[in-house]
Design an enzyme around this catalytic site. Structure first.
Site, PDB file in Angstrom:
ATOM      1  N   LYS A   9       1.058  -1.545   0.443  1.00 39.64           N
ATOM      2  CA  LYS A   9       0.212   0.196   0.072  1.00 39.64           C
ATOM      3  C   LYS A   9       0.262   1.216   0.388  1.00 39.64           C
ATOM      4  O   LYS A   9       1.985   0.952  -0.145  1.00 39.64           O
ATOM      5  CB  LYS A   9      -1.190   0.190   0.686  1.00 39.64           C
ATOM      6  CG  LYS A   9      -1.670  -1.105   1.145  1.00 39.64           C
ATOM      7  CD  LYS A   9      -2.593  -1.331   2.448  1.00 39.64           C
ATOM      8  CE  LYS A   9      -3.703  -2.161   2.361  1.00 39.64           C
ATOM      9  NZ  LYS A   9      -4.950  -2.016   2.966  1.00 39.64           N
ATOM     10  N   TYR A  49     -12.695  -3.120  -3.840  1.00 38.17           N
ATOM     11  CA  TYR A  49     -13.741  -2.799  -1.931  1.00 38.17           C
ATOM     12  C   TYR A  49     -15.345  -2.493  -1.988  1.00 38.17           C
ATOM     13  O   TYR A  49     -14.928  -2.086  -0.354  1.00 38.17           O
ATOM     14  CB  TYR A  49     -12.726  -1.728  -0.861  1.00 38.17           C
ATOM     15  CG  TYR A  49     -11.035  -1.429  -0.722  1.00 38.17           C
ATOM     16  CD1 TYR A  49     -11.139  -3.159  -0.078  1.00 38.17           C
ATOM     17  CD2 TYR A  49     -10.209  -0.911  -1.065  1.00 38.17           C
ATOM     18  CE1 TYR A  49      -8.936  -3.184   0.702  1.00 38.17           C
ATOM     19  CE2 TYR A  49      -8.979  -0.784  -0.424  1.00 38.17           C
ATOM     20  CZ  TYR A  49      -8.545  -1.999   0.389  1.00 38.17           C
ATOM     21  OH  TYR A  49      -6.997  -2.390   0.471  1.00 38.17           O
ATOM     22  N   ASN A 112      -2.504   0.148   6.887  1.00 38.79           N
ATOM     23  CA  ASN A 112      -1.357  -0.904   7.901  1.00 38.79           C
ATOM     24  C   ASN A 112      -0.821  -2.076   6.913  1.00 38.79           C
ATOM     25  O   ASN A 112      -0.473  -3.308   6.817  1.00 38.79           O
ATOM     26  CB  ASN A 112      -2.696  -2.449   8.139  1.00 38.79           C
ATOM     27  CG  ASN A 112      -4.354  -2.085   6.823  1.00 38.79           C
ATOM     28  OD1 ASN A 112      -4.041  -1.602   4.993  1.00 38.79           O
ATOM     29  ND2 ASN A 112      -5.242  -3.210   7.362  1.00 38.79           N
ATOM     30  N   HIS A 115      -2.368  -5.478   1.929  1.00 39.45           N
ATOM     31  CA  HIS A 115      -3.213  -6.090   1.045  1.00 39.45           C
ATOM     32  C   HIS A 115      -2.881  -7.789   0.972  1.00 39.45           C
ATOM     33  O   HIS A 115      -2.356  -7.667  -0.011  1.00 39.45           O
ATOM     34  CB  HIS A 115      -3.945  -5.657  -0.244  1.00 39.45           C
ATOM     35  CG  HIS A 115      -4.961  -6.624  -0.572  1.00 39.45           C
ATOM     36  ND1 HIS A 115      -5.949  -6.876   0.588  1.00 39.45           N
ATOM     37  CD2 HIS A 115      -5.076  -7.150  -1.509  1.00 39.45           C
ATOM     38  CE1 HIS A 115      -7.084  -7.566  -0.399  1.00 39.45           C
ATOM     39  NE2 HIS A 115      -6.808  -7.838  -1.588  1.00 39.45           N
ATOM     40  N   GLU A 126      -9.484 -11.020  -7.825  1.00 38.48           N
ATOM     41  CA  GLU A 126      -8.675 -10.220  -7.017  1.00 38.48           C
ATOM     42  C   GLU A 126      -6.966 -10.590  -8.371  1.00 38.48           C
ATOM     43  O   GLU A 126      -6.724  -8.825  -8.291  1.00 38.48           O
ATOM     44  CB  GLU A 126      -8.265 -10.187  -6.059  1.00 38.48           C
ATOM     45  CG  GLU A 126      -9.324  -9.910  -5.303  1.00 38.48           C
ATOM     46  CD  GLU A 126      -8.513  -8.943  -4.281  1.00 38.48           C
ATOM     47  OE1 GLU A 126      -7.378  -9.501  -2.872  1.00 38.48           O
ATOM     48  OE2 GLU A 126      -9.768  -9.343  -2.911  1.00 38.48           O
TER      49      GLU A 126
END
Ligand code: TYD
Length: 153
Positions: A9, A49, A112, A115, A126
């Site tokens: 990320k 998402y 965080n 992913h 995905e």
């Protein structure tokens, strides 16, 4: 062999943690068979998402995921989806166990670091979302026989 999607990320790009994250997967014995940098936009994030679009934090999540380009990786290994999720740790970095990527590198529920696909079915969906045909390049390292017992592969 299973394949799963990892996204490094923007927070990790900002913080100079790209190499740290990649190294963890390499040292584990997982194979990176697809990797590129890309700028995410609202359209792909609303798809990715979709289960979160009605949440109050969604606008902040969008902004965070578009803050810099990300690295997307296709990671291969036996039970790769489960292994990579275990290595990733709980969603909230403050609750993720030490030893996991989030547990070691994040203090946040949003920022965080990575992913990782949460099921075999979602990994397929995905990977198809983030990689074009031809961008995933299957190969075996020359010392492959040292990674697994014969009855594991
Ligand atoms: P989710 O799919 O629930 O978790 P995971 O990434 O562990 O599969 O959530 C997707 C992302 O949304 C998560 O990585 C960070 C963000 N998020 C928040 O910012 N706040 C929250 O309360 C939750 C549940 C998620």
């Amino acid at each position: 062999m299973e394949q799963t999607l990892v996204i490094i990320k923007p927070v990790a790009v900002h913080r100079g943690l790209i190499g740290e994250v990649i190294t963890r997967f390499e040292r584990k014995g997982l194979f990176i068979i697809g990797m590129k940098m890309m700028q995410l936009d609202e359209q792909i994030l609303r798809e990715h998402y979709a289960h979160l679009t009605s949440k109050p934090f969604f606008p902040d999540l969008l902004k965070s995921m578009m803050a810099t380009p990300v690295i997307v990786m296709c990671i291969e290994g036996k039970d790769a989806v489960e292994v990579v999720r275990l290595m990733t740790g709980a969603t909230n970095g403050r609750k993720a166990l030490p030893g996991t990527i989030r547990g070691d590198l994040s203090m946040s529920g949003q920022e965080n670091v990575v992913h990782a696909s949460d099921s075999i079915d979602n990994a397929k969906i995905e990977l198809a979302r983030f990689f074009k045909p031809g961008e995933i390049l299957a190969y075996k390292p020359s010392d492959f026989r040292f990674y697994y017992a014969p009855d594991e592969v």
